[in-house]
Design an enzyme around this catalytic site. Structure first.
Site, PDB file in Angstrom:
ATOM      1  N   HIS A 122      14.974 -14.540  98.430  1.00 33.51           N
ATOM      2  CA  HIS A 122      14.304 -15.660  97.769  1.00 33.51           C
ATOM      3  C   HIS A 122      12.906 -15.898  98.355  1.00 33.51           C
ATOM      4  CE1 HIS A 122      18.255 -16.189  95.990  1.00 33.51           C
ATOM      5  NE2 HIS A 122      18.766 -16.257  97.214  1.00 33.51           N
ATOM      6  N   GLU A 159      17.612 -21.953 101.904  1.00 33.42           N
ATOM      7  CA  GLU A 159      18.058 -20.592 102.189  1.00 33.42           C
ATOM      8  C   GLU A 159      16.865 -19.678 102.443  1.00 33.42           C
ATOM      9  OE1 GLU A 159      20.377 -16.808 100.045  1.00 33.42           O
ATOM     10  OE2 GLU A 159      20.200 -18.742  98.981  1.00 33.42           O
ATOM     11  N   HIS A 214      20.646 -13.033 103.211  1.00 40.86           N
ATOM     12  CA  HIS A 214      20.937 -14.205 102.375  1.00 40.86           C
ATOM     13  C   HIS A 214      21.896 -15.148 103.098  1.00 40.86           C
ATOM     14  CE1 HIS A 214      19.253 -12.863  98.419  1.00 40.86           C
ATOM     15  NE2 HIS A 214      19.372 -11.676  99.007  1.00 40.86           N
ATOM     16  N   GLU A 296      25.466 -12.019 103.260  1.00 41.32           N
ATOM     17  CA  GLU A 296      25.525 -13.470 103.147  1.00 41.32           C
ATOM     18  C   GLU A 296      26.032 -13.975 104.495  1.00 41.32           C
ATOM     19  OE1 GLU A 296      24.518 -15.142 100.572  1.00 41.32           O
ATOM     20  OE2 GLU A 296      24.692 -13.859  98.786  1.00 41.32           O
TER      21      GLU A 296
END
Length: 332
Positions: A122, A159, A214, A296
């Site tokens: 992101h 995040e 992530h 993640e």
């Protein structure tokens, strides 16, 4: 040639003939002094003007060290030492303008000669550019959004901020092992990059390994980390057949080292406790031609996981765990 206030050179010997009478020499001296006095006075005035003396005749204060014509190496040199030529050249305006500073030599280590691409998931700017990131892009098997905003903790920690911090720490750890590390971005752009560009960066770098960092954003009570592996897909620009095997090995190495270094358990909500999940809907994996995984690192919406994700000390452990997995995968 000096251009400062060095003392004048020693005077030459007297031109007076010692055989002449003393009074003749005296009269000649008096006349000479009288003739020279105006010129001497004018010279003194000019000298004081150029030297910058104050009204009391005191010499002007020296300029601060930062304005000295000497280089840092010359100013700091011990008495009797010879300043280095390189130090002097580095402070030359022309040298600074035309010759960029040389990059430090990479560390030597088990990853010397290897390239790793790290993809911080992101971008914090995506929140302000939803129209741009909502553009549809081709991931081979389907069309998806260019990028997404990512999630946040309940307290608002993004995040994207987490992934960039861990990625930078990961870069440092890998470079210490001798690797060349490429980041897909460093929040140096207003939004993105798109998932297609992220994949292309890894491909064009011919990376030996690519890791996309992530954190998840599911409901509270779901805890732990998981590593996402590419499924075998073929369609359009997507063909993962050659990377499925090595990507799984990379993911297994990272999962084992991440658990050991951080103390975190594999996710309790998917992966059947293995910490490994296979997906075929992620453009960053589908379009990759290099071994690649996503990780993640935890669930930002769970208070206990969030406490870890917001801790700088824990993020350092996370980066080290990922780095250790990459070193193991590349045979370091």
């Amino acid at each position: 040639m000096r251009n400062d206030d060095s003392p004048p050179p020693p005077e030459s010997g007297s031109s007076v003939n010692p055989d002449r009478p003393w009074f003749t020499r005296r009269s000649t001296l008096v006349v000479g002094v009288a003739a020279l006095a105006p010129a001497a006075l004018a010279g003194w005035v000019l000298t004081q003007a150029f030297a910058g003396s104050g009204p009391d005749g005191a010499r002007s204060a020296p300029q601060p060290a930062s304005h000295s014509a000497l280089s840092p190496g010359q100013r700091d040199a011990k008495p009797g030492s010879t300043p280095s030529t390189s130090a002097s050249a580095s402070t030359s305006p022309s040298a600074g303008a035309s010759t960029p500073a040389a990059a430090p030599a990479p560390a030597k280590g088990p990853l010397t000669g290897r390239t790793v691409v790290v993809d911080p998931g992101h971008n914090a700017g995506n929140f302000d550019h939803t129209d741009e990131i909502d553009q549809q892009v081709d991931i081979g098997t389907a069309r998806k959004e260019c990028d997404t905003t990512g999630t946040t903790t309940n307290a608002g920690y993004k995040e994207a901020d987490f992934t960039l911090d861990v990625s930078r720490r990961l870069r440092t750890a890998l470079e210490a092992q001798g690797a060349k590390v490429v980041l897909t971005h460093q929040a140096d752009r207003p939004w993105g990059p798109c998932i297609t560009e992220r994949a292309r960066i890894g491909n064009e770098a011919k990376a030996d390994a690519v890791v996309s960092v992530h954190a998840d954003g599911v409901s509270a009570g779901n805890r732990g980390f998981h590593v996402i592996l590419p499924a075998k897909v073929k369609g359009g620009a997507a063909d993962t057949a050659k990377i499925v095997g090595p990507s799984r090995e990379l993911g297994e190495r990272i999962a084992g080292n991440f658990a050991r270094t951080t103390g975190s358990a594999p996710a309790n909500y998917l992966g059947s406790g293995t910490g490994l999940v296979v997906r075929d809907d992620l453009g960053g994996l589908n379009l990759s031609t290099q071994p690649k995984v996503f990780i993640e690192c935890g669930n930002m919406r769970d208070a206990k996981d969030a406490a870890q994700l917001t801790s700088p000390e824990w993020r350092q452990k996370a980066a080290q765990g990922i780095a250790d997995g990459i070193v193991g995968f590349l045979g370091g």
